[in-house]
Design an enzyme around this catalytic site. Structure first.
Site, PDB file in Angstrom:
ATOM      1  N   ASP A  73      41.346  49.840  -1.696  1.00 43.99           N
ATOM      2  CA  ASP A  73      40.792  49.079  -0.584  1.00 43.99           C
ATOM      3  C   ASP A  73      41.209  47.614  -0.647  1.00 43.99           C
ATOM      4  O   ASP A  73      41.411  46.968   0.385  1.00 43.99           O
ATOM      5  CB  ASP A  73      39.260  49.183  -0.595  1.00 43.99           C
ATOM      6  CG  ASP A  73      38.783  50.540  -0.075  1.00 43.99           C
ATOM      7  OD1 ASP A  73      39.647  51.351   0.328  1.00 43.99           O
ATOM      8  OD2 ASP A  73      37.569  50.788  -0.080  1.00 43.99           O
ATOM      9  N   TYR A 125      44.614  47.393   0.785  1.00 43.40           N
ATOM     10  CA  TYR A 125      44.521  47.551   2.240  1.00 43.40           C
ATOM     11  C   TYR A 125      44.055  46.248   2.880  1.00 43.40           C
ATOM     12  O   TYR A 125      44.588  45.787   3.895  1.00 43.40           O
ATOM     13  CB  TYR A 125      43.554  48.686   2.573  1.00 43.40           C
ATOM     14  CG  TYR A 125      43.338  48.914   4.048  1.00 43.40           C
ATOM     15  CD1 TYR A 125      44.127  49.807   4.765  1.00 43.40           C
ATOM     16  CD2 TYR A 125      42.331  48.234   4.739  1.00 43.40           C
ATOM     17  CE1 TYR A 125      43.921  50.030   6.117  1.00 43.40           C
ATOM     18  CE2 TYR A 125      42.121  48.438   6.087  1.00 43.40           C
ATOM     19  CZ  TYR A 125      42.918  49.341   6.772  1.00 43.40           C
ATOM     20  OH  TYR A 125      42.714  49.544   8.112  1.00 43.40           O
ATOM     21  N   LYS A 128      28.574  72.457  14.828  1.00 47.59           N
ATOM     22  CA  LYS A 128      27.995  71.758  15.985  1.00 47.59           C
ATOM     23  C   LYS A 128      27.262  70.533  15.442  1.00 47.59           C
ATOM     24  O   LYS A 128      26.157  70.627  14.923  1.00 47.59           O
ATOM     25  CB  LYS A 128      27.034  72.649  16.759  1.00 47.59           C
ATOM     26  CG  LYS A 128      26.476  71.991  18.014  1.00 47.59           C
ATOM     27  CD  LYS A 128      25.505  72.901  18.748  1.00 47.59           C
ATOM     28  CE  LYS A 128      25.040  72.231  20.034  1.00 47.59           C
ATOM     29  NZ  LYS A 128      24.340  70.963  19.788  1.00 47.59           N
ATOM     30  N   ARG A 148      28.650  60.527  27.298  1.00 49.34           N
ATOM     31  CA  ARG A 148      28.458  61.722  28.116  1.00 49.34           C
ATOM     32  C   ARG A 148      27.621  61.423  29.353  1.00 49.34           C
ATOM     33  O   ARG A 148      27.890  61.939  30.437  1.00 49.34           O
ATOM     34  CB  ARG A 148      27.794  62.828  27.289  1.00 49.34           C
ATOM     35  CG  ARG A 148      27.624  64.128  28.081  1.00 49.34           C
ATOM     36  CD  ARG A 148      26.934  65.205  27.248  1.00 49.34           C
ATOM     37  NE  ARG A 148      26.875  66.455  27.994  1.00 49.34           N
ATOM     38  CZ  ARG A 148      25.936  66.745  28.899  1.00 49.34           C
ATOM     39  NH1 ARG A 148      24.974  65.862  29.148  1.00 49.34           N
ATOM     40  NH2 ARG A 148      25.948  67.894  29.544  1.00 49.34           N
ATOM     41  N   GLU A 167      32.625  63.836  18.912  1.00 55.22           N
ATOM     42  CA  GLU A 167      31.273  63.431  18.528  1.00 55.22           C
ATOM     43  C   GLU A 167      31.321  62.156  17.693  1.00 55.22           C
ATOM     44  O   GLU A 167      32.104  62.044  16.749  1.00 55.22           O
ATOM     45  CB  GLU A 167      30.617  64.544  17.711  1.00 55.22           C
ATOM     46  CG  GLU A 167      29.116  64.519  17.714  1.00 55.22           C
ATOM     47  CD  GLU A 167      28.534  65.254  18.915  1.00 55.22           C
ATOM     48  OE1 GLU A 167      27.299  65.364  18.982  1.00 55.22           O
ATOM     49  OE2 GLU A 167      29.300  65.712  19.783  1.00 55.22           O
ATOM     50  N   LYS A 175      34.657  78.956  20.264  1.00 54.04           N
ATOM     51  CA  LYS A 175      35.445  78.867  21.496  1.00 54.04           C
ATOM     52  C   LYS A 175      36.554  79.906  21.433  1.00 54.04           C
ATOM     53  O   LYS A 175      37.165  80.097  20.363  1.00 54.04           O
ATOM     54  CB  LYS A 175      36.072  77.471  21.624  1.00 54.04           C
ATOM     55  CG  LYS A 175      35.090  76.325  21.478  1.00 54.04           C
ATOM     56  CD  LYS A 175      35.820  74.993  21.375  1.00 54.04           C
ATOM     57  CE  LYS A 175      34.838  73.864  21.143  1.00 54.04           C
ATOM     58  NZ  LYS A 175      35.510  72.551  20.977  1.00 54.04           N
TER      59      LYS A 175
END
Length: 747
Positions: free
Chosen positions: A69, A72, A156, A177, A216, A332
């Site tokens: 890190d 970075y 989910k 949404r 999500e 699905k």
């Protein structure tokens, strides 16, 4: 995984910066990278942007970082400095441009219609409903009953859905949404989410001209816990759960504030796609990963409904092991052509379903709020509820955490509230489903739980102190302790009773600590027997345990000759106790078994610890200023001194630990360990020092004997040099300890 931190001046990150493995950067070394050495500035800035995007992909998408890190951050800092020096170099998709300006005060988010509605998913409960769903699909497609379809199955997530649109590979818009037809434009906030690519990765395949993904927004459990600890440290309100925190964060007006939250985005599908074609959802997910869009990593292609149900059962069994909150599985059809044939209904797609888990949340009526007094004196509001089943368990009580959380929830007796339970976690009230209205129903007071009722003279009853029970009454923390009447004091987000020695719940808590397994380990004195001895006046202090007499106990109910003999045989055996377990038995605030062992290893006896200053205590690696202050204050209190004296008068003998007695090759020496060692972890080095009688402290001072240094030692090496303290590399340290390096170097 936790977000990588950056050195950005216009945003802060609450991610964990300690978990990235070290490795070699493919870019040039850190330091001054401008000028002739690395060519022209625009080329260097472009190279840095590409390099940072590559590392973001490795970290967030592949969970395989190749630089630390700190390295970075150096890349990020250099790019920011170049862009500040030459503003014309700044591009909209630069990693430095994630945080935009806040919305004007009083304004809201722009409402935008979804080009493709964000429809609901049919929620199914139980295998039979899932099989019925598939039968409907087979009939619609005119396929034989029992035909095995290929499904793409995935968790989910219990987060916040969002739609991200990329035009020619650049992030153009992000919408919530909303109601499924119209969402809110939260583009500026979503740009702060570190694993959302601002531009698609085209190294493997060209970016589509238009791509709208659905996914999500989430906060991982571990990141949420760290974030709440940081908020508590700043005196901010503790957040109830990851989903509520995510929902609140994504709609904040200031992107810089959103950047503080450890948000992540996980894609689960595509609403619009122009410039590319795919035959299956599995192929599409692979392409999305290739363009740098993160997914959960838990999606799987299965054939046949039995395999889809087995996946559901597997994830439900592991739901609390996964890093995120999930409440079911989404399945699905994998074949995109079959999806086209099936189409959709007015509210949902015909080709997917959600197979839900047992509910973690339910609604019920809030009967009362009771303020409980903990063993440490902390006052905690607890909700009393009409019984409701959550995750197969009947819940009658739930925590409200503290006064601030209870106030923010605003729940009042009579309200219908949401109750949530996750695994073995204590149930909690997460919100008000429906506020109570009108007058109290007949008999409301009569239905108050018996445990909250106090029986008075003449057969009268009244609610106990510290109970809020009246219909629609507002809760507030009491000014005095409900158990003993002492004025309560506020400590940050919490209230506490300071009457440590006489408050009944605190006395019980101290007794349970003293006889507990980490202290004297007296099995014969369980909670019920301790309460009985307190009730009959045989115990006024935990130290009285070692002053009990057998004869009076024989007169008590459930105490026979044999049980009394067993107790006193056990007391005799337990009177000799190691120093660290004795410290646990004292119930010093924040001194648990690990801290007790640390103290016992570094102070030869109780007198030495009693004489230690706050500064000396803080030198120990693992003890900060606040803990040192509490330890010092504990030993300065005359009542605590009397407590210790009475324990010793009862025949208790405290035995020092081996290293505390001054034995070992490193006896009496103080060490600081810094940097990365080759063959030892820092924890192993610390353990070795303590095993050989040495003391590990956290800061370099004139009292430090040696500094053990590994790679990248930092400022401690410089301070040691200034003070003339010897610095030992690993080989020299091991030689001093009488050990030889063994095994290959650590990664």
């Amino acid at each position: 995984m936790a977000r990588r931190s950056t050195a950005s001046s216009d945003s802060t990150s609450s991610g964990d910066s300690s978990g990235a493995p070290s490795g070699e950067s493919s870019g040039p070394p850190s330091g001054d990278r401008t000028g002739d050495l690395f060519g022209d500035v625009p080329s260097r800035a472009a190279a840095l942007r590409e390099e940072i995007r590559r590392h973001d992909r490795l970290y967030y998408l592949e969970s395989a970082p190749v630089i630390s890190d700190a390295e970075y951050d150096a890349l990020f800092r250099e790019l920011r400095e170049l862009e500040q020096a030459s503003p014309s170099l700044v591009s909209a998709d630069s990693p430095t441009q994630r945080v935009g300006a806040p919305l004007p005060e009083g304004s809201g988010f722009e409402k935008v219609a979804h080009e493709v509605p964000m429809l609901s998913i049919d929620s199914l409960f139980g295998d039979d409903e899932v099989r019925d769903f598939e039968e409907k699909i087979l009939r619609y497609l005119k396929l034989e009953s029992g035909a095995e379809l290929a499904w793409s199955v995935e968790p989910k997530f219990d987060g916040v859905s969002a739609a991200l649109t990329y035009v020619d590979g650049q992030l153009a818009r992000a919408l919530t949404r909303g109601d499924g037809q119209v969402g809110e434009d939260v583009t500026a906030n979503v740009r702060t989410v570190r694993n959302v690519p601002l531009s698609l990765d085209t190294g493997g395949a060209p970016a589509p001209t238009l791509l709208e993904v659905r996914g999500e927004m989430l906060i991982a459990r571990a990141a949420f816990e760290r974030f709440n600890l940081e908020r508590a440290g700043r005196g901010e309100t503790i957040l109830a759960n990851p989903r509520n925190a995510t929902s609140g964060a994504i709609r904040r007006n200031d992107p810089a504030e959103v950047a503080r939250y450890p948000l992540e985005f996980h894609v689960y599908g595509v609403a619009r796609l122009e410039g590319a074609q795919f035959a299956t959802h599995t192929e599409l997910l692979a392409a999305l990963r290739g363009w740098g869009l993160p997914d959960s990593g838990h999606a799987r292609r299965v054939v046949g409904l039995d395999a889809a149900i087995a996946y559901h059962d597997e994830l439900e069994a592991r739901r609390f092991e996964l890093p995120f909150e999930i409440d079911g599985v989404v399945a699905k059809l994998d074949d995109l052509a079959l999806r086209e044939r099936l189409g959709r209904t007015a509210r949902s797609m015909r080709w997917q379903y959600a197979h839900k888990f047992a509910a973690m949340e339910a609604t019920t009526v809030l009967r009362a709020i009771e303020v409980q007094v903990g063993a440490n004196g902390r006052l905690t509001p607890r909700a009393h509820l009409d019984p409701v089943e959550v995750l197969g368990v009947i819940v009658r009580h739930a925590t409200l955490h503290n006064a601030e959380v209870a106030k923010e929830l605003g729940a009042r007796p009579g309200d219908r509230v949401f109750v949530r339970r996750a695994g073995d976690v204590i149930p909690q009230v997460t919100g008000v489903a429906e506020a109570a209205k009108g007058r109290a129903p007949k008999g409301w007071k009569d239905e108050l739980p018996e445990s909250l009722v106090e029986h008075l003279d003449g057969g009268r009853t009244a609610p106990r102190a510290g109970v809020t029970w009246a219909w629609r009454s507002e809760f507030s923390m009491p000014d005095v302790c409900p158990a003993c009447g002492t004025a309560a004091v506020r400590e940050g987000a919490y209230w506490r009773c300071p009457n440590r020695f006489e408050c009944p719940p605190q006395l019980v808590g101290r007794l349970e600590t003293l006889v507990g397994r980490s202290a004297f380990d007296i099995d014969a004195l369980g909670t019920k027997k301790l309460a009985q001895l307190l009730e009959h006046g045989y115990l006024h202090s935990p130290a009285d345990v070692f002053h009990l007499q057998p004869e009076p106990l024989l007169e008590l109910e459930r105490w026979g000759q044999k049980s009394v003999e067993n107790l006193f045989e056990e007391l005799e055996k337990r009177r000799r106790i190691p120093f660290d377990r004795f410290l646990v038995a004292l119930a010093i605030d924040e001194v648990g078994p690990a801290t007790a062992k640390l103290l016992a290893r570094n102070f030869r006896d109780l007198q030495a610890l009693h004489a230690a200053s706050e500064e000396e205590l803080q030198h120990l690696d693992g003890i900060g200023p606040e803990m040192a202050r509490k330890i010092r204050l504990w030993f300065e209190d005359e009542r605590n001194q009397a407590f210790v004296a009475r324990l010793l008068e009862g025949g208790v003998v405290v035995q020092p630990l081996g290293s505390a007695a001054g034995s070992g090759e490193l006896s009496g020496k103080r060490f600081v360990v810094t940097g990365t060692l080759e063959s030892l972890s820092r924890a192993e080095a610390k353990q070795l020092i303590e095993d050989l009688g040495g003391q590990v402290v956290s800061t370099v001072s004139a009292k430090t004997d040696y500094l053990v240094v590994g790679e990248k030692p930092g400022t401690k090496a410089k301070k040691a040099a200034e003070l003339g303290i010897p610095c030992l590399e690993e080989a020299a340290f091991l030689a001093l300890a009488g050990r030889e390096r063994s095994g290959p170097p650590r990664d």
